[in-house]
Design an enzyme around this catalytic site. Structure first.
Site: not given
Length: 460
Positions: A104, A249, A251, A253
């Protein structure tokens, strides 16, 4: 340097000794344990794997895929992908589960295994504990050669994810196209650099200024989308007179917007704004975690709905959303969960809904932001010293503030009339997070400092 096993998955730094870091040994044993458990009663012994662009991703992916094959599990490899894309792929493919390889917002030396069930949602705390126990015990067998799993590569889910977003009831591509937005994007050289511009093009946004959008894993700044890390985006917005900026970010999400004046809309207000739009179309309830802004409660009540708080952690928010039949929810770190799409934080969904809202309002982002409830948050942290009894510390603070409205479902949250403070041990780092909010920045900081001083007195 660190290996953290929690509700958020198996997260650690690359290199070092097994058990202390995210080493190949740790990756293999926890992947095997997860694969065994998630496919034990599954009709389809297939697991979807996808990763962000961080430098260790290919190495970790090779280990994960090979391990799954070694226990007789078939793998569908999405390659460079996003967390929400893997989440929607799992049920579409009828898989038993999914693994997302991403740490993340953590810096480049980190990576992690995020573990999904057959619905494409994060496994429960109980299932996570089962995976950890089996991984540590190594009480499982590997498959013989005739029973090894297969690998299938599938690069179709970028388009499938975008098509799903475009098909959402309240996404209005025509309105977005007619608004003729100019948008700057900072994707921290991860997979958002592919996915977000492709989505914008599909939404009819003709002018996109891409910075740090090469998915090579060389993060040009700290990947957490905070104001101090997004100076390049601010410059791009101002230099190009863009209508707004978008930061995600690694990834994809977590979603943050930047206003046309180069200032952040506020990561806490991503969910607030999108909820304001959805609730204007469909009355219902909302959920966020205890560390999120009171503004969501205010907006929900304005539209005639009821707001609920959950413990920190996406799985906790999702559980509460299902319990109260929430029409939208998420986390104040820029995470939007829209059940009409799927029960996972999804920046693509957030972008499409926000742009639709903005297009229909016909206002500048700064004008809209000024209309929302005004709260200010202070986010602090205290690094944990080895041996510190966090439960005892929180118990003493709870006793001290027993006369105030408070919650202990996740650490300790103290609700004062005009401010609140939330103390909790992080799931992902060896720290105590101290979040506070008030009607002014000074009020939020003052109550945080007061609490931190009292903690230091207790710790000595």
């Amino acid at each position: 340097m660190a290996l953290i096993k929690s509700i958020s998955g198996i997260r650690g730094t690359i290199g070092g000794k097994p058990g202390d870091n995210l080493t190949p040994v740790d990756i293999v044993k926890f992947t095997a344990a997860y694969g065994k458990i998630i496919t034990a009663n599954a009709a389809n012994k297939t697991i979807v794997v996808g990763r962000d662009a961080r430098i260790s991703g290919e190495m970790v992916s090779n280990l994960v895929i090979g391990t799954l094959q070694s226990i007789g599990v078939d793998v569908i490899d999405l390659g460079l992908s996003t967390t929400p894309t893997v989440e929607i792929a799992v049920p579409k493919l009828g898989a038993a589960g999914g693994i997302i390889l991403t740490a993340s917002h953590n810096p480049g030396q980190w990576n992690a295994l995020k573990l999904l069930n057959e619905k494409g949602e994060f496994i429960s705390d109980a299932e996570g504990k089962e995976v950890l126990a089996l991984g540590e015990s190594l009480d499982f067998d590997f498959a013989e050669v005739e029973e090894l799993g297969s690998v299938t590569k599938d690069d179709s889910f970028l388009q499938k994810h975008i098509e799903d977003v475009l098909a959402l009831e309240y996404v209005d591509v025509d309105a977005i196209r007619q608004a003729d937005f100019k948008v700057a994007v900072d994707a921290v050289n991860s997979t958002g650099g592919t996915f977000i511009p492709a989505l914008l093009e599909a939404l009819g946004v003709k002018t996109v200024y891409k910075i740090h959008c090469e998915p090579n894993g060389h993060f040009p700044h700290n990947p957490e989308p905070l104001k101090e890390h997004l100076t390049d985006l601010s410059k791009a917005v101002l230099d190009n007179k863009a209508d707004l900026g978008i930061a995600v970010d690694p990834d994809v999400d977590r979603l943050v917007f930047m206003m046309e004046d180069g200032e952040l809309f506020g990561e806490e207000y991503t969910l607030v704004a999108v909820s304001d739009f959805i609730l204007s179309q469909k009355k219902g309830n909302t959920v966020s975690n205890l560390s999120s802004t009171r503004a969501l409660r205010d907006v929900t009540e304005k539209h005639g709905g009821e707001y609920y708080a959950a413990a920190v952690g996406e799985v906790n928010v999702v559980t509460k959303m299902k319990e109260v039949d929430a029409v939208i929810g998420g986390e104040g770190n820029g995470g939007v969960i829209y059940p009409a799409s799927h029960y996972g934080r999804d920046s693509l969904v957030g972008v499409a809904l926000f742009l639709t809202h903005l297009a229909k309002l016909g206002k500048k982002v700064t004008e809209y932001r000024a209309e929302l409830p005004q709260y200010y948050m202070s986010k602090n942290k205290i690094t944990l010293t080895p041996g510190l009894d966090i439960d005892n510390l929180l118990a003493k603070m709870q006793e001290k503030y027993a006369h105030e409205d408070h919650s202990t479902i996740d650490g300790l949250k103290i609700d004062f009339p005009n401010e609140w403070v939330h103390l909790r041990k992080s799931n992902t780092e060896p720290i105590i997070r101290i979040y506070s909010e008030g009607p002014t920045p000074e009020a939020a900081e003052a109550i945080a400092q007061k609490i931190m001083n009292e903690i230091q007195e207790i710790v000595g």
